[in-house]
Design an enzyme around this catalytic site. Structure first.
Site, PDB file in Angstrom:
ATOM      1  N   LYS A  45       1.029   4.996   4.509  1.00  0.00           N
ATOM      2  CA  LYS A  45       2.335   4.430   4.149  1.00  0.00           C
ATOM      3  C   LYS A  45       3.445   5.433   4.459  1.00  0.00           C
ATOM      4  O   LYS A  45       4.478   5.079   5.038  1.00  0.00           O
ATOM      5  CB  LYS A  45       2.357   4.044   2.666  1.00  0.00           C
ATOM      6  CG  LYS A  45       1.520   2.813   2.357  1.00  0.00           C
ATOM      7  CD  LYS A  45       1.320   2.571   0.869  1.00  0.00           C
ATOM      8  CE  LYS A  45       0.366   1.397   0.645  1.00  0.00           C
ATOM      9  NZ  LYS A  45       0.069   1.125  -0.761  1.00  0.00           N
TER      10      LYS A  45
ATOM     11  N   GLN B 217       1.036   3.859  -6.437  1.00  0.00           N
ATOM     12  CA  GLN B 217      -0.252   3.430  -5.887  1.00  0.00           C
ATOM     13  C   GLN B 217      -1.222   3.071  -7.020  1.00  0.00           C
ATOM     14  O   GLN B 217      -1.375   3.814  -7.987  1.00  0.00           O
ATOM     15  CB  GLN B 217      -0.831   4.555  -5.008  1.00  0.00           C
ATOM     16  CG  GLN B 217      -2.095   4.168  -4.249  1.00  0.00           C
ATOM     17  CD  GLN B 217      -1.873   3.091  -3.192  1.00  0.00           C
ATOM     18  OE1 GLN B 217      -0.768   2.912  -2.678  1.00  0.00           O
ATOM     19  NE2 GLN B 217      -2.913   2.366  -2.850  1.00  0.00           N
TER      20      GLN B 217
ATOM     21  N   ASP C  90       7.022  -3.142  -3.634  1.00  0.00           N
ATOM     22  CA  ASP C  90       5.659  -3.690  -3.666  1.00  0.00           C
ATOM     23  C   ASP C  90       5.677  -5.152  -4.117  1.00  0.00           C
ATOM     24  O   ASP C  90       4.707  -5.877  -3.905  1.00  0.00           O
ATOM     25  CB  ASP C  90       4.814  -2.897  -4.676  1.00  0.00           C
ATOM     26  CG  ASP C  90       3.662  -2.140  -4.042  1.00  0.00           C
ATOM     27  OD1 ASP C  90       3.289  -2.472  -2.909  1.00  0.00           O
ATOM     28  OD2 ASP C  90       3.147  -1.217  -4.698  1.00  0.00           O
TER      29      ASP C  90
HETATM   30  N1  GUN Z   1      -3.595  -0.359  -4.145  1.00  0.00           N
HETATM   31  C1  GUN Z   1      -4.199  -1.115  -3.207  1.00  0.00           C
HETATM   32  N2  GUN Z   1      -3.277  -1.835  -2.526  1.00  0.00           N
HETATM   33  C2  GUN Z   1      -2.075  -1.519  -3.056  1.00  0.00           C
HETATM   34  C3  GUN Z   1      -0.739  -1.925  -2.764  1.00  0.00           C
HETATM   35  O1  GUN Z   1      -0.468  -2.743  -1.880  1.00  0.00           O
HETATM   36  N3  GUN Z   1       0.229  -1.376  -3.522  1.00  0.00           N
HETATM   37  C4  GUN Z   1      -0.045  -0.483  -4.505  1.00  0.00           C
HETATM   38  N4  GUN Z   1       0.963   0.007  -5.198  1.00  0.00           N
HETATM   39  N5  GUN Z   1      -1.263  -0.081  -4.794  1.00  0.00           N
HETATM   40  C5  GUN Z   1      -2.264  -0.603  -4.074  1.00  0.00           C
END
Ligand code: GUN
Length: 294
Positions: free
Chosen positions: A59, A103, A126
């Site tokens: 990311k 996350q 998100d």
């Molecule tokens: N953990 C697995 N996928 C995601 C996501 O798309 N966003 C976040 N914040 N955590 C995750």
């Protein structure tokens, strides 16, 4: 002797579509930068979950590649909930940060729901905040969760008109299944959500013009469950017996029946990260407009 028909499905390439959308993000980012604003994303990682470390690295790299500013905040698994909430509060008030992503999963002693609700909805790139979910529900501007948003872009990319079509979503998670169903509904599809208690999944999928598989289990969808010509979107991310990445869909079989299909890897995965950049840019553009800078 039965002869296996060749693959008929057109493959929707998430890498290619993602690259095209990211080029647009870079152009819009440059336009904002010309006015002194650099879109900024803060990625918060608590603990040392190996998969999470890979995800956040990807990311942050995608942000940097796109010309966005990104901050990776890493904390030990011993961080307290109060400390994390204090960090979120500081990011909420930081003008250089337009998007905040915590996350998941978080360590068990931290209430993930409480943490997500602490993020300012204006920075919830998100799309996990209750305010974002509510905005999607009533069709108001907000942030759409990146994975179903990416799936919608993939369907849009083939020029497919969802109006009056029957879409079947397999999976009912808050992050994918439920928001996916609402997005399809917003485009005037007739939507069915299937899940672990669905009595006859095959009877549902055989009626579907569009199928989105988001369960997290291999071979949830096989060729005998798909109507010829259907659009099949595979959100799954699993490993097969040889340790190779695979989705929820039996790709080899279903690609001989479906009209369109997304591969794993190279399908929904790259689109999820792309939509995170789109949401972060959008957050920065909205902030600039609100402050009279755009
Ligand atoms: N953990 C697995 N996928 C995601 C996501 O798309 N966003 C976040 N914040 N955590 C995750």
């Amino acid at each position: 002797m039965a002869i296996t028909p060749p693959p008929t499905a057109h493959i929707i390439d998430g890498n290619a579509l993602g690259a095209k959308l990211r080029a647009d993000v870079s152009r819009r980012t440059a336009a904002l930068q010309a006015r002194g604003i650099t879109p900024g994303l803060a990625v918060v990682l608590v603990g040392d979950n190996p998969a999470s470390q890979v995800y956040v690295r990807n990311k942050v790299k995608a942000c940097t590649d796109g010309g966005l500013h990104s901050v990776l905040d890493r904390y030990p698994a011993t961080m307290t909930e109060a400390e994390l909430l204090a960090r979120i509060d500081a990011l909420n008030h930081d003008n250089s940060i337009h998007g905040i992503l915590v996350q998941l999963p978080l360590p068990a002693h931290i209430d993930a729901h409480k943490v997500i609700e602490a993020i300012s909805p204006a920075k919830d790139v998100d799309g996990f905040h209750v305010a974002s979910a509510g905005a999607l529900m009533v069709g108001q501007p907000g942030f759409w969760p990146c994975t179903p948003y990416g799936c919608m872009k993939m369907i849009e990319s083939i020029g497919y008109d969802l109006r009056g079509k029957h879409a079947v979503v397999i999976g009912r998670s808050n992050i994918v299944g439920k928001p996916m169903a609402l997005m399809l509904l917003q485009k005037n599809a007739t939507v069915t959500i299937c899940h672990s208690a669905t009595a006859d999944l095959k009877a549902m999928t055989l009626q579907a013009d569009v199928i989105v598989a988001a369960v997290g289990k291999r071979n949830v969808l096989t060729a005998d469950m798909v109507k010829p010509g259907a659009v099949v979107i595979d959100v799954g991310m699993n490993r097969n017996d040889e340790g190779k990445l695979c989705g929820d869909v039996d790709f080899d079989g279903v690609s001989r029946v479906a009209g369109f299909i997304t591969p794993v890897p190279g399908g929904v995965g790259p689109m999820t990260i792309t939509m995170l950049l789109v949401n972060t840019l959008e957050a920065a553009e909205r902030d600039a407009a609100q402050r009279g800078l755009a």
